[in-house]
Design an enzyme around this catalytic site. Structure first.
Site, PDB file in Angstrom:
ATOM      1  N   GLU A 197       3.346 -12.106  -4.793  1.00  0.00           N
ATOM      2  CA  GLU A 197       3.820 -10.935  -4.859  1.00  0.00           C
ATOM      3  C   GLU A 197       4.235 -10.744  -2.919  1.00  0.00           C
ATOM      4  OE1 GLU A 197       3.525  -5.461  -5.359  1.00  0.00           O
ATOM      5  OE2 GLU A 197       1.243  -7.251  -4.097  1.00  0.00           O
ATOM      6  N   HIS A 235      -8.494   0.133  -8.083  1.00  0.00           N
ATOM      7  CA  HIS A 235      -7.107  -0.299  -6.816  1.00  0.00           C
ATOM      8  C   HIS A 235      -6.117  -1.396  -8.174  1.00  0.00           C
ATOM      9  CE1 HIS A 235      -4.690  -0.265  -3.776  1.00  0.00           C
ATOM     10  NE2 HIS A 235      -3.996  -1.224  -4.546  1.00  0.00           N
ATOM     11  N   GLU A 236      -6.909  -2.426  -8.257  1.00  0.00           N
ATOM     12  CA  GLU A 236      -6.816  -3.611  -9.042  1.00  0.00           C
ATOM     13  C   GLU A 236      -5.414  -3.139 -10.220  1.00  0.00           C
ATOM     14  OE1 GLU A 236      -4.606  -5.002  -7.047  1.00  0.00           O
ATOM     15  OE2 GLU A 236      -6.368  -4.862  -4.900  1.00  0.00           O
ATOM     16  N   GLU A 253       1.625   1.519  -5.359  1.00  0.00           N
ATOM     17  CA  GLU A 253       0.408   0.905  -3.891  1.00  0.00           C
ATOM     18  C   GLU A 253       0.225   2.868  -3.829  1.00  0.00           C
ATOM     19  OE1 GLU A 253      -0.957  -1.590  -3.892  1.00  0.00           O
ATOM     20  OE2 GLU A 253       0.549  -3.228  -3.924  1.00  0.00           O
ATOM     21  N   HIS A 265      -3.501  -0.356 -11.044  1.00  0.00           N
ATOM     22  CA  HIS A 265      -2.017  -1.347 -11.136  1.00  0.00           C
ATOM     23  C   HIS A 265      -1.926  -2.110 -12.534  1.00  0.00           C
ATOM     24  CE1 HIS A 265      -0.593  -1.160  -7.193  1.00  0.00           C
ATOM     25  NE2 HIS A 265      -1.780  -2.169  -6.335  1.00  0.00           N
ATOM     26  N   GLU A 307      -3.257  -7.843  -8.271  1.00  0.00           N
ATOM     27  CA  GLU A 307      -3.067  -7.124  -9.542  1.00  0.00           C
ATOM     28  C   GLU A 307      -2.372  -7.894 -10.528  1.00  0.00           C
ATOM     29  OE1 GLU A 307       0.190  -5.003  -7.375  1.00  0.00           O
ATOM     30  OE2 GLU A 307      -1.186  -5.940  -6.973  1.00  0.00           O
ATOM     31  N   ASN A 308      -2.448  -9.370 -10.478  1.00  0.00           N
ATOM     32  CA  ASN A 308      -1.514 -10.075 -11.124  1.00  0.00           C
ATOM     33  C   ASN A 308      -2.079  -9.690 -12.835  1.00  0.00           C
ATOM     34  OD1 ASN A 308      -0.204 -12.116  -9.354  1.00  0.00           O
ATOM     35  ND2 ASN A 308      -2.439 -12.767  -9.537  1.00  0.00           N
ATOM     36  N   GLY A 359      -6.487  -8.307   0.005  1.00  0.00           N
ATOM     37  CA  GLY A 359      -7.935  -7.650  -0.214  1.00  0.00           C
ATOM     38  C   GLY A 359      -8.320  -8.638  -2.074  1.00  0.00           C
ATOM     39  N   ALA A 360      -6.578  -8.549  -2.961  1.00  0.00           N
ATOM     40  CA  ALA A 360      -6.756  -8.521  -4.430  1.00  0.00           C
ATOM     41  C   ALA A 360      -5.792  -8.318  -4.269  1.00  0.00           C
ATOM     42  CB  ALA A 360      -7.538  -7.165  -5.102  1.00  0.00           C
TER      43      ALA A 360
END
Length: 955
Positions: free
Chosen positions: A208, A376-377, A399, A380, A343-344, A340-341
């Site tokens: 991304e 958060h991830e 986001e 997503h 979301e794949n 930070g991370a």
């Protein structure tokens, strides 16, 4: 993707300067006359490429219909966005990474859907060597010509004999190779060091927003969703991971992992990792296998993340009423990771500090942070993965929602973390950026990769979350939930735009609104377009005259140019309470001015209850005096969030001249009685920058007077803090914050205790267990001496705990030793003893140190080109460094110095970046603020008395 507390994109203008053409020509002539283009091939190629890009740039400006490929032939497409004549249906991808030679090779077969006749296929490729291209039609293979357009990161595949027509099956076959990326994007190398000093290598992806094209040729735009079959060849000593579960087969002495066909998804969500990691696993209530992967020596730090992920994935399954569609969810801690991370789908990746937790080493804030990042991830997986924005201009749909759902999910699943206390800070952070004329709408046009990278900022994330929270409060949580579930169900595996969300919410039956909202119907889109399609936010001015409350709105803008304020209008869902009623009353302000009527006269009125709205309020005609009096005599009459909101609003109003500084400082006096985390930290957020401005103007007396006032204001609260890990999460976080501030500011009782603890810890060889929440304060005092700093750094090198490393790294940047500050920046850039992923944080931390701010600015300038290559043009990391290093400057000389450096850049090296505009605008605002308010500040502090005795001037 979540940002951390944060190779160059080549443009068609890269060689567009005529000066460069002349420079190359002069070089060729100098070697052996103009014939040197034959005997000097390097210069000849460079000259040809320069001329080619000049032609392409000229054609773009003239709106020509073609550009030139690298071989000089016309490229059959002239736009940054791909044509829609061809769509991918399925990718069959084989990747073979070599962790010894740091490169990879691969093949991809892409099944196509043809929407209109075409002889060319345009797709993305970046820094890939394509060795073979063919078209498979009815089992026959037809070679394809390959044209490359690096400026747009595109390739064209052309057939001289076949026209692709709708209704027939076509597959393109491509073979390619490349080196691992030198940045943190694409398919890149990561390393870690074992406890016995050995360096281990792994390979990981981060695609991304526009970097899948650097790992395999693809249609690298979010709307081109497809299914993916991934195969990875590897040595037996490694494992491989991708989005789906796998089976293992032998292949020429290697192992080949065959991953199941994925769900339909965008290219930026594809992921694969080759490593020697270990894992722990569990199964959710809904039957999903959840695993956490980490380097072998840190696998014992994964239990907390595993439990949090199981609980959160089950929550989202139930909340959305849409089952998580994959059979597994892997969470992987990557040693080198810039964001930070990420979301794949089915393979979320994290910084080690965003996933690894040890109850004896990690602080309360780190526990909260890790839970929030995982929330958060996993949000997503629905918002972003299942339903994806059509194009990056609506990134906030991904986001903003994920940021918003962090708070919703963690508040319900982990109430002990008291997460609602911190949502306000997200809105305050967004408003800092959104108050500048260089801000952008939540939904904003973007085209090239650098522009796309730039919108991964506080506006897309935090403002997006704040306006969703405001809408949820307006519609009621129940109606809002019904609407977003309808949105997810309706658009599963599809792409959406703003209007699709608003339509889903408008169709909900809002019976609960009828009690106060008198119009027959509510147009959610008309309301929310005012918040997403224009930048900035409103200032609501309140004037109470008896029972009549006069309201007006205008854009809050720090530059305060009337022409920029005049055309802005919002539909604002106002909320308020009064001295006579703590019930939340509501009023929708849709016009420039309006009037509401109270049932009786009141002593005070407070708008934006708990700051659930994204606006600030100015109270005219004695309104502020009444609220200041309330805080001084009975501050608990309003909530802690309301108190934090008032602190923020009054200081923001000072910046635009609506309120005098002395009145804002009068309000701050009540903080001596405050104990709640949000108003206390917001008080610090407004007061600390005042002396930070002075640190860079050599105004030591006034600077120390201001520092002394802040220490004195919170002295009782600081003195009441225990040096322990006792209390709730909010109490522990507040303790850590207060003691760190007091120690760094040189408050004697704090420094004395910290020195004693540091000495005992050091004498134990760092084996003594310090209370985690006060460790940073202790380390920061220890870092003041050369011996203490060196011991801390040695401990940093040998620690296996991301939390310990993070705290020590922060402490090292507070030292008053300039040569140490310079050294940690240089070492972070080199990446051997300090991770380069942490460089943005290190540079900004050094810039906030009064002994280091000049070094940080000089470092940023001297290494600008290297930073761009590592972190990429337009990236949040670059923006964080630019604004973070410069945002406390307040002199004309520094403004000119910053302007001079950035004006020397060209487009491909950063000219025109929004973060540069923000940096310059902030410095200009600081200059205006200081010129106007320093005399007021000095007079007010003199009136309060001297506080110099509480501060060490050398800190």
């Amino acid at each position: 993707m979540i940002q951390t507390d944060l190779g160059l994109v080549h443009s068609a203008a890269e060689y567009s300067s005529l000066f460069r053409v002349r420079k190359w020509a002069a070089a060729c002539k100098m070697v052996s006359g103009w014939k040197s283009v034959v005997v000097c091939p390097v210069l000849a190629v460079a000259l040809a490429h320069t001329v080619l890009c000049l032609v392409n740039e000229s054609q773009r400006k003239d709106n020509s219909t073609f550009l030139l490929a690298t071989n000089g032939q016309p490229f059959p497409w002239a736009k940054m966005r791909l044509p829609e004549a061809v769509r991918p249906v399925h990718y069959d991808l084989l990747i073979h990474p070599n962790l010894t030679f740091l490169n990879f090779s691969g093949t991809v077969q892409i099944q196509l859907e043809i929407l209109q006749d075409t002889k060319s296929i345009i797709l993305h490729s970046k820094n890939l060597q394509i060795s073979k291209a063919a078209l498979l039609v009815s089992s026959r293979i037809h070679p394809l010509r390959v044209l490359e357009l690096p400026a747009f990161e595109q390739v064209a595949l052309l057939s001289d004999v076949i026209t692709l027509v709708p209704g027939r099956q076509y597959i393109i076959l491509l073979e390619f190779a490349a080196n691992f990326s030198d940045s943190f994007h694409g398919f890149y190398k990561s390393t870690y060091r074992t406890s016995d000093g050995k360096v281990r290598v792994l390979a990981s992806t981060h695609f991304e927003p526009t970097h899948a094209r650097a790992a395999f040729p693809c249609f690298d735009e979010p709307a081109f969703k497809a299914n993916f079959s991934v195969r990875i060849r590897r040595e037996p000593r490694h494992i491989s991971l991708s989005n789906m579960p796998k089976t293992i087969e032998l292949s020429e002495g290697l192992l080949e992992d065959h991953f199941d066909v994925s769900v339909k998804m965008s290219t930026y969500l594809v992921a694969f990792i080759v490593s020697d990691f270990l894992s722990v696993s569990s199964t959710s209530q809904h039957g999903v296998k959840i695993s956490v992967y980490a380097v072998p020596e840190k696998i014992n730090q994964t239990e907390f993340a595993l439990k949090a992920a199981v609980k959160l994935l089950d929550f989202y399954d139930d909340y959305f009423g849409i089952p998580y569609p994959l059979p597994k969810q892997d969470l992987v801690a990557i040693p080198d990771f810039q964001s930070g991370a990420m979301e794949n789908w089915g393979l979320t990746t994290y910084r080690e500090s965003g996933l690894l937790y040890d109850p004896h080493k990690s602080s309360a804030s780190e526990k909260l942070w890790i839970t929030m990042v995982i929330a958060h991830e996993l949000a997503h997986q629905w918002f972003g993965n299942l339903v994806t924005m059509q194009w990056w201009n609506d990134l906030w749909l991904n986001e903003g929602f994920a940021k918003f759902m962090e708070f919703v999910s963690v508040n319900i699943t982990n109430p002990e973390l008291e997460v609602e206390d911190y949502f306000l800070s997200k809105c305050f952070e967004a408003m800092e950026v959104d108050a500048l004329s260089s801000s952008h709408p939540v939904s904003t046009p973007v085209e090239d990769p650098a522009e796309i990278q730039e919108i991964f900022d506080d506006v897309s994330y935090d403002k997006g979350a704040c306006i969703l929270n405001m809408l949820r409060d307006f519609l009621t949580p129940e109606a809002f939930k019904i609407g977003i579930i309808r949105y997810l169900q309706r658009y599963s595996y599809q792409n959406t735009v703003n209007a699709d969300l608003w339509e889903s919410l408008t169709s909900v039956n809002f019976l609960s609104l009828q009690k106060w909202y008198m119009e027959e119907s509510l147009d959610v889109r008309a309301m929310m377009d005012t918040w997403t399609l224009q930048e900035g936010f409103p200032m609501v001015t309140v004037n109470v005259r008896g029972q009549e409350v006069q309201l007006s709105q205008e854009r809050y803008l720090k530059s305060k140019e009337p022409s920029q304020n005049s055309d802005f209008l919002w539909q604002i869902p106002l909320t308020y309470i009064t001295s006579r009623s703590n019930k939340v009353h509501r009023f929708l302000l849709k016009t420039k001015t309006d009037v509401l009527y109270l049932p009786e006269e009141v002593e005070w009125i407070k708008f934006n209850v708990d700051m659930r709205g994204y606006y600030i309020v100015h109270y005219e005609a004695g309104g502020w005096n009444a609220l200041i009096s309330l805080l001084q005599h009975n501050h608990t009459a309003v909530s802690s969030n309301d108190r934090a909101n008032l602190i923020n609003n009054i200081f923001q109003l000072v910046s635009i001249g609506k309120v005098f500084l002395d009145k804002a400082l009068d309000l701050s006096l009540y903080l001596s009685k405050e104990t709640e985390i949000m108003p206390v930290t917001q008080g610090f957020s407004e007061l600390v920058p005042l002396y930070k401005l002075m640190e860079k103007r050599d105004m030591e007396d006034l600077e120390n007077q201001m520092k002394g006032y802040i220490v004195n204001l919170f002295r009782d609260l600081i003195d009441r803090q225990s040096w322990s890990d006792n209390g709730s999460v909010s109490q522990r976080m507040l303790r850590s914050y207060l003691l760190l501030f007091a120690c760094v500011r040189g408050y004697p009782p704090c420094v004395h205790t910290a020195e004693q603890l540091f000495h005992k810890w050091k004498e134990s060889g760092s084996n003594m267990s310090l209370p985690v929440d006060i460790s940073l304060a202790v380390y920061s005092v220890g870092a003041r001496t050369e011996e203490g700093w060196d011991f801390l750094f040695k401990t940093y090198q040998h620690s296996l705990y991301a939390s310990v490393k993070s705290q020590i790294k922060s402490a090292l940047s507070t030292t008053p030793l300039p040569h140490k500050l310079q050294w940690i920046m240089e070492q972070s850039l080199e990446g051997e003893v300090l991770k380069t992923q942490d460089l943005p944080y290190v540079v900004v931390s050094v810039s906030r140190n009064p002994k280091g701010y000049k070094h940080a600015w000089d470092f940023l300038r001297a290494n600008w080109d290297r930073l761009l290559k590592k972190f990429e043009l337009g990236s949040p990391a670059i923006a964080y460094m630019v604004t973070g290093v410069t945002n406390q400057y307040s002199t004309k000389e520094m403004l000119e110095e910053v302007q001079e450096f950035f004006s020397s850049l060209e487009k491909e090296t950063g000219a025109g970046l929004r973060c540069i505009q923000q940096a310059l605008e902030s410095i200009e605002e600081n200059i205006r603020w200081v010129n106007k308010n320093l005399p007021l500040l000095k007079a007010w502090l003199d009136k309060q008395g001297s506080f110099k005795g509480h501060v060490d001037p050398g800190i």
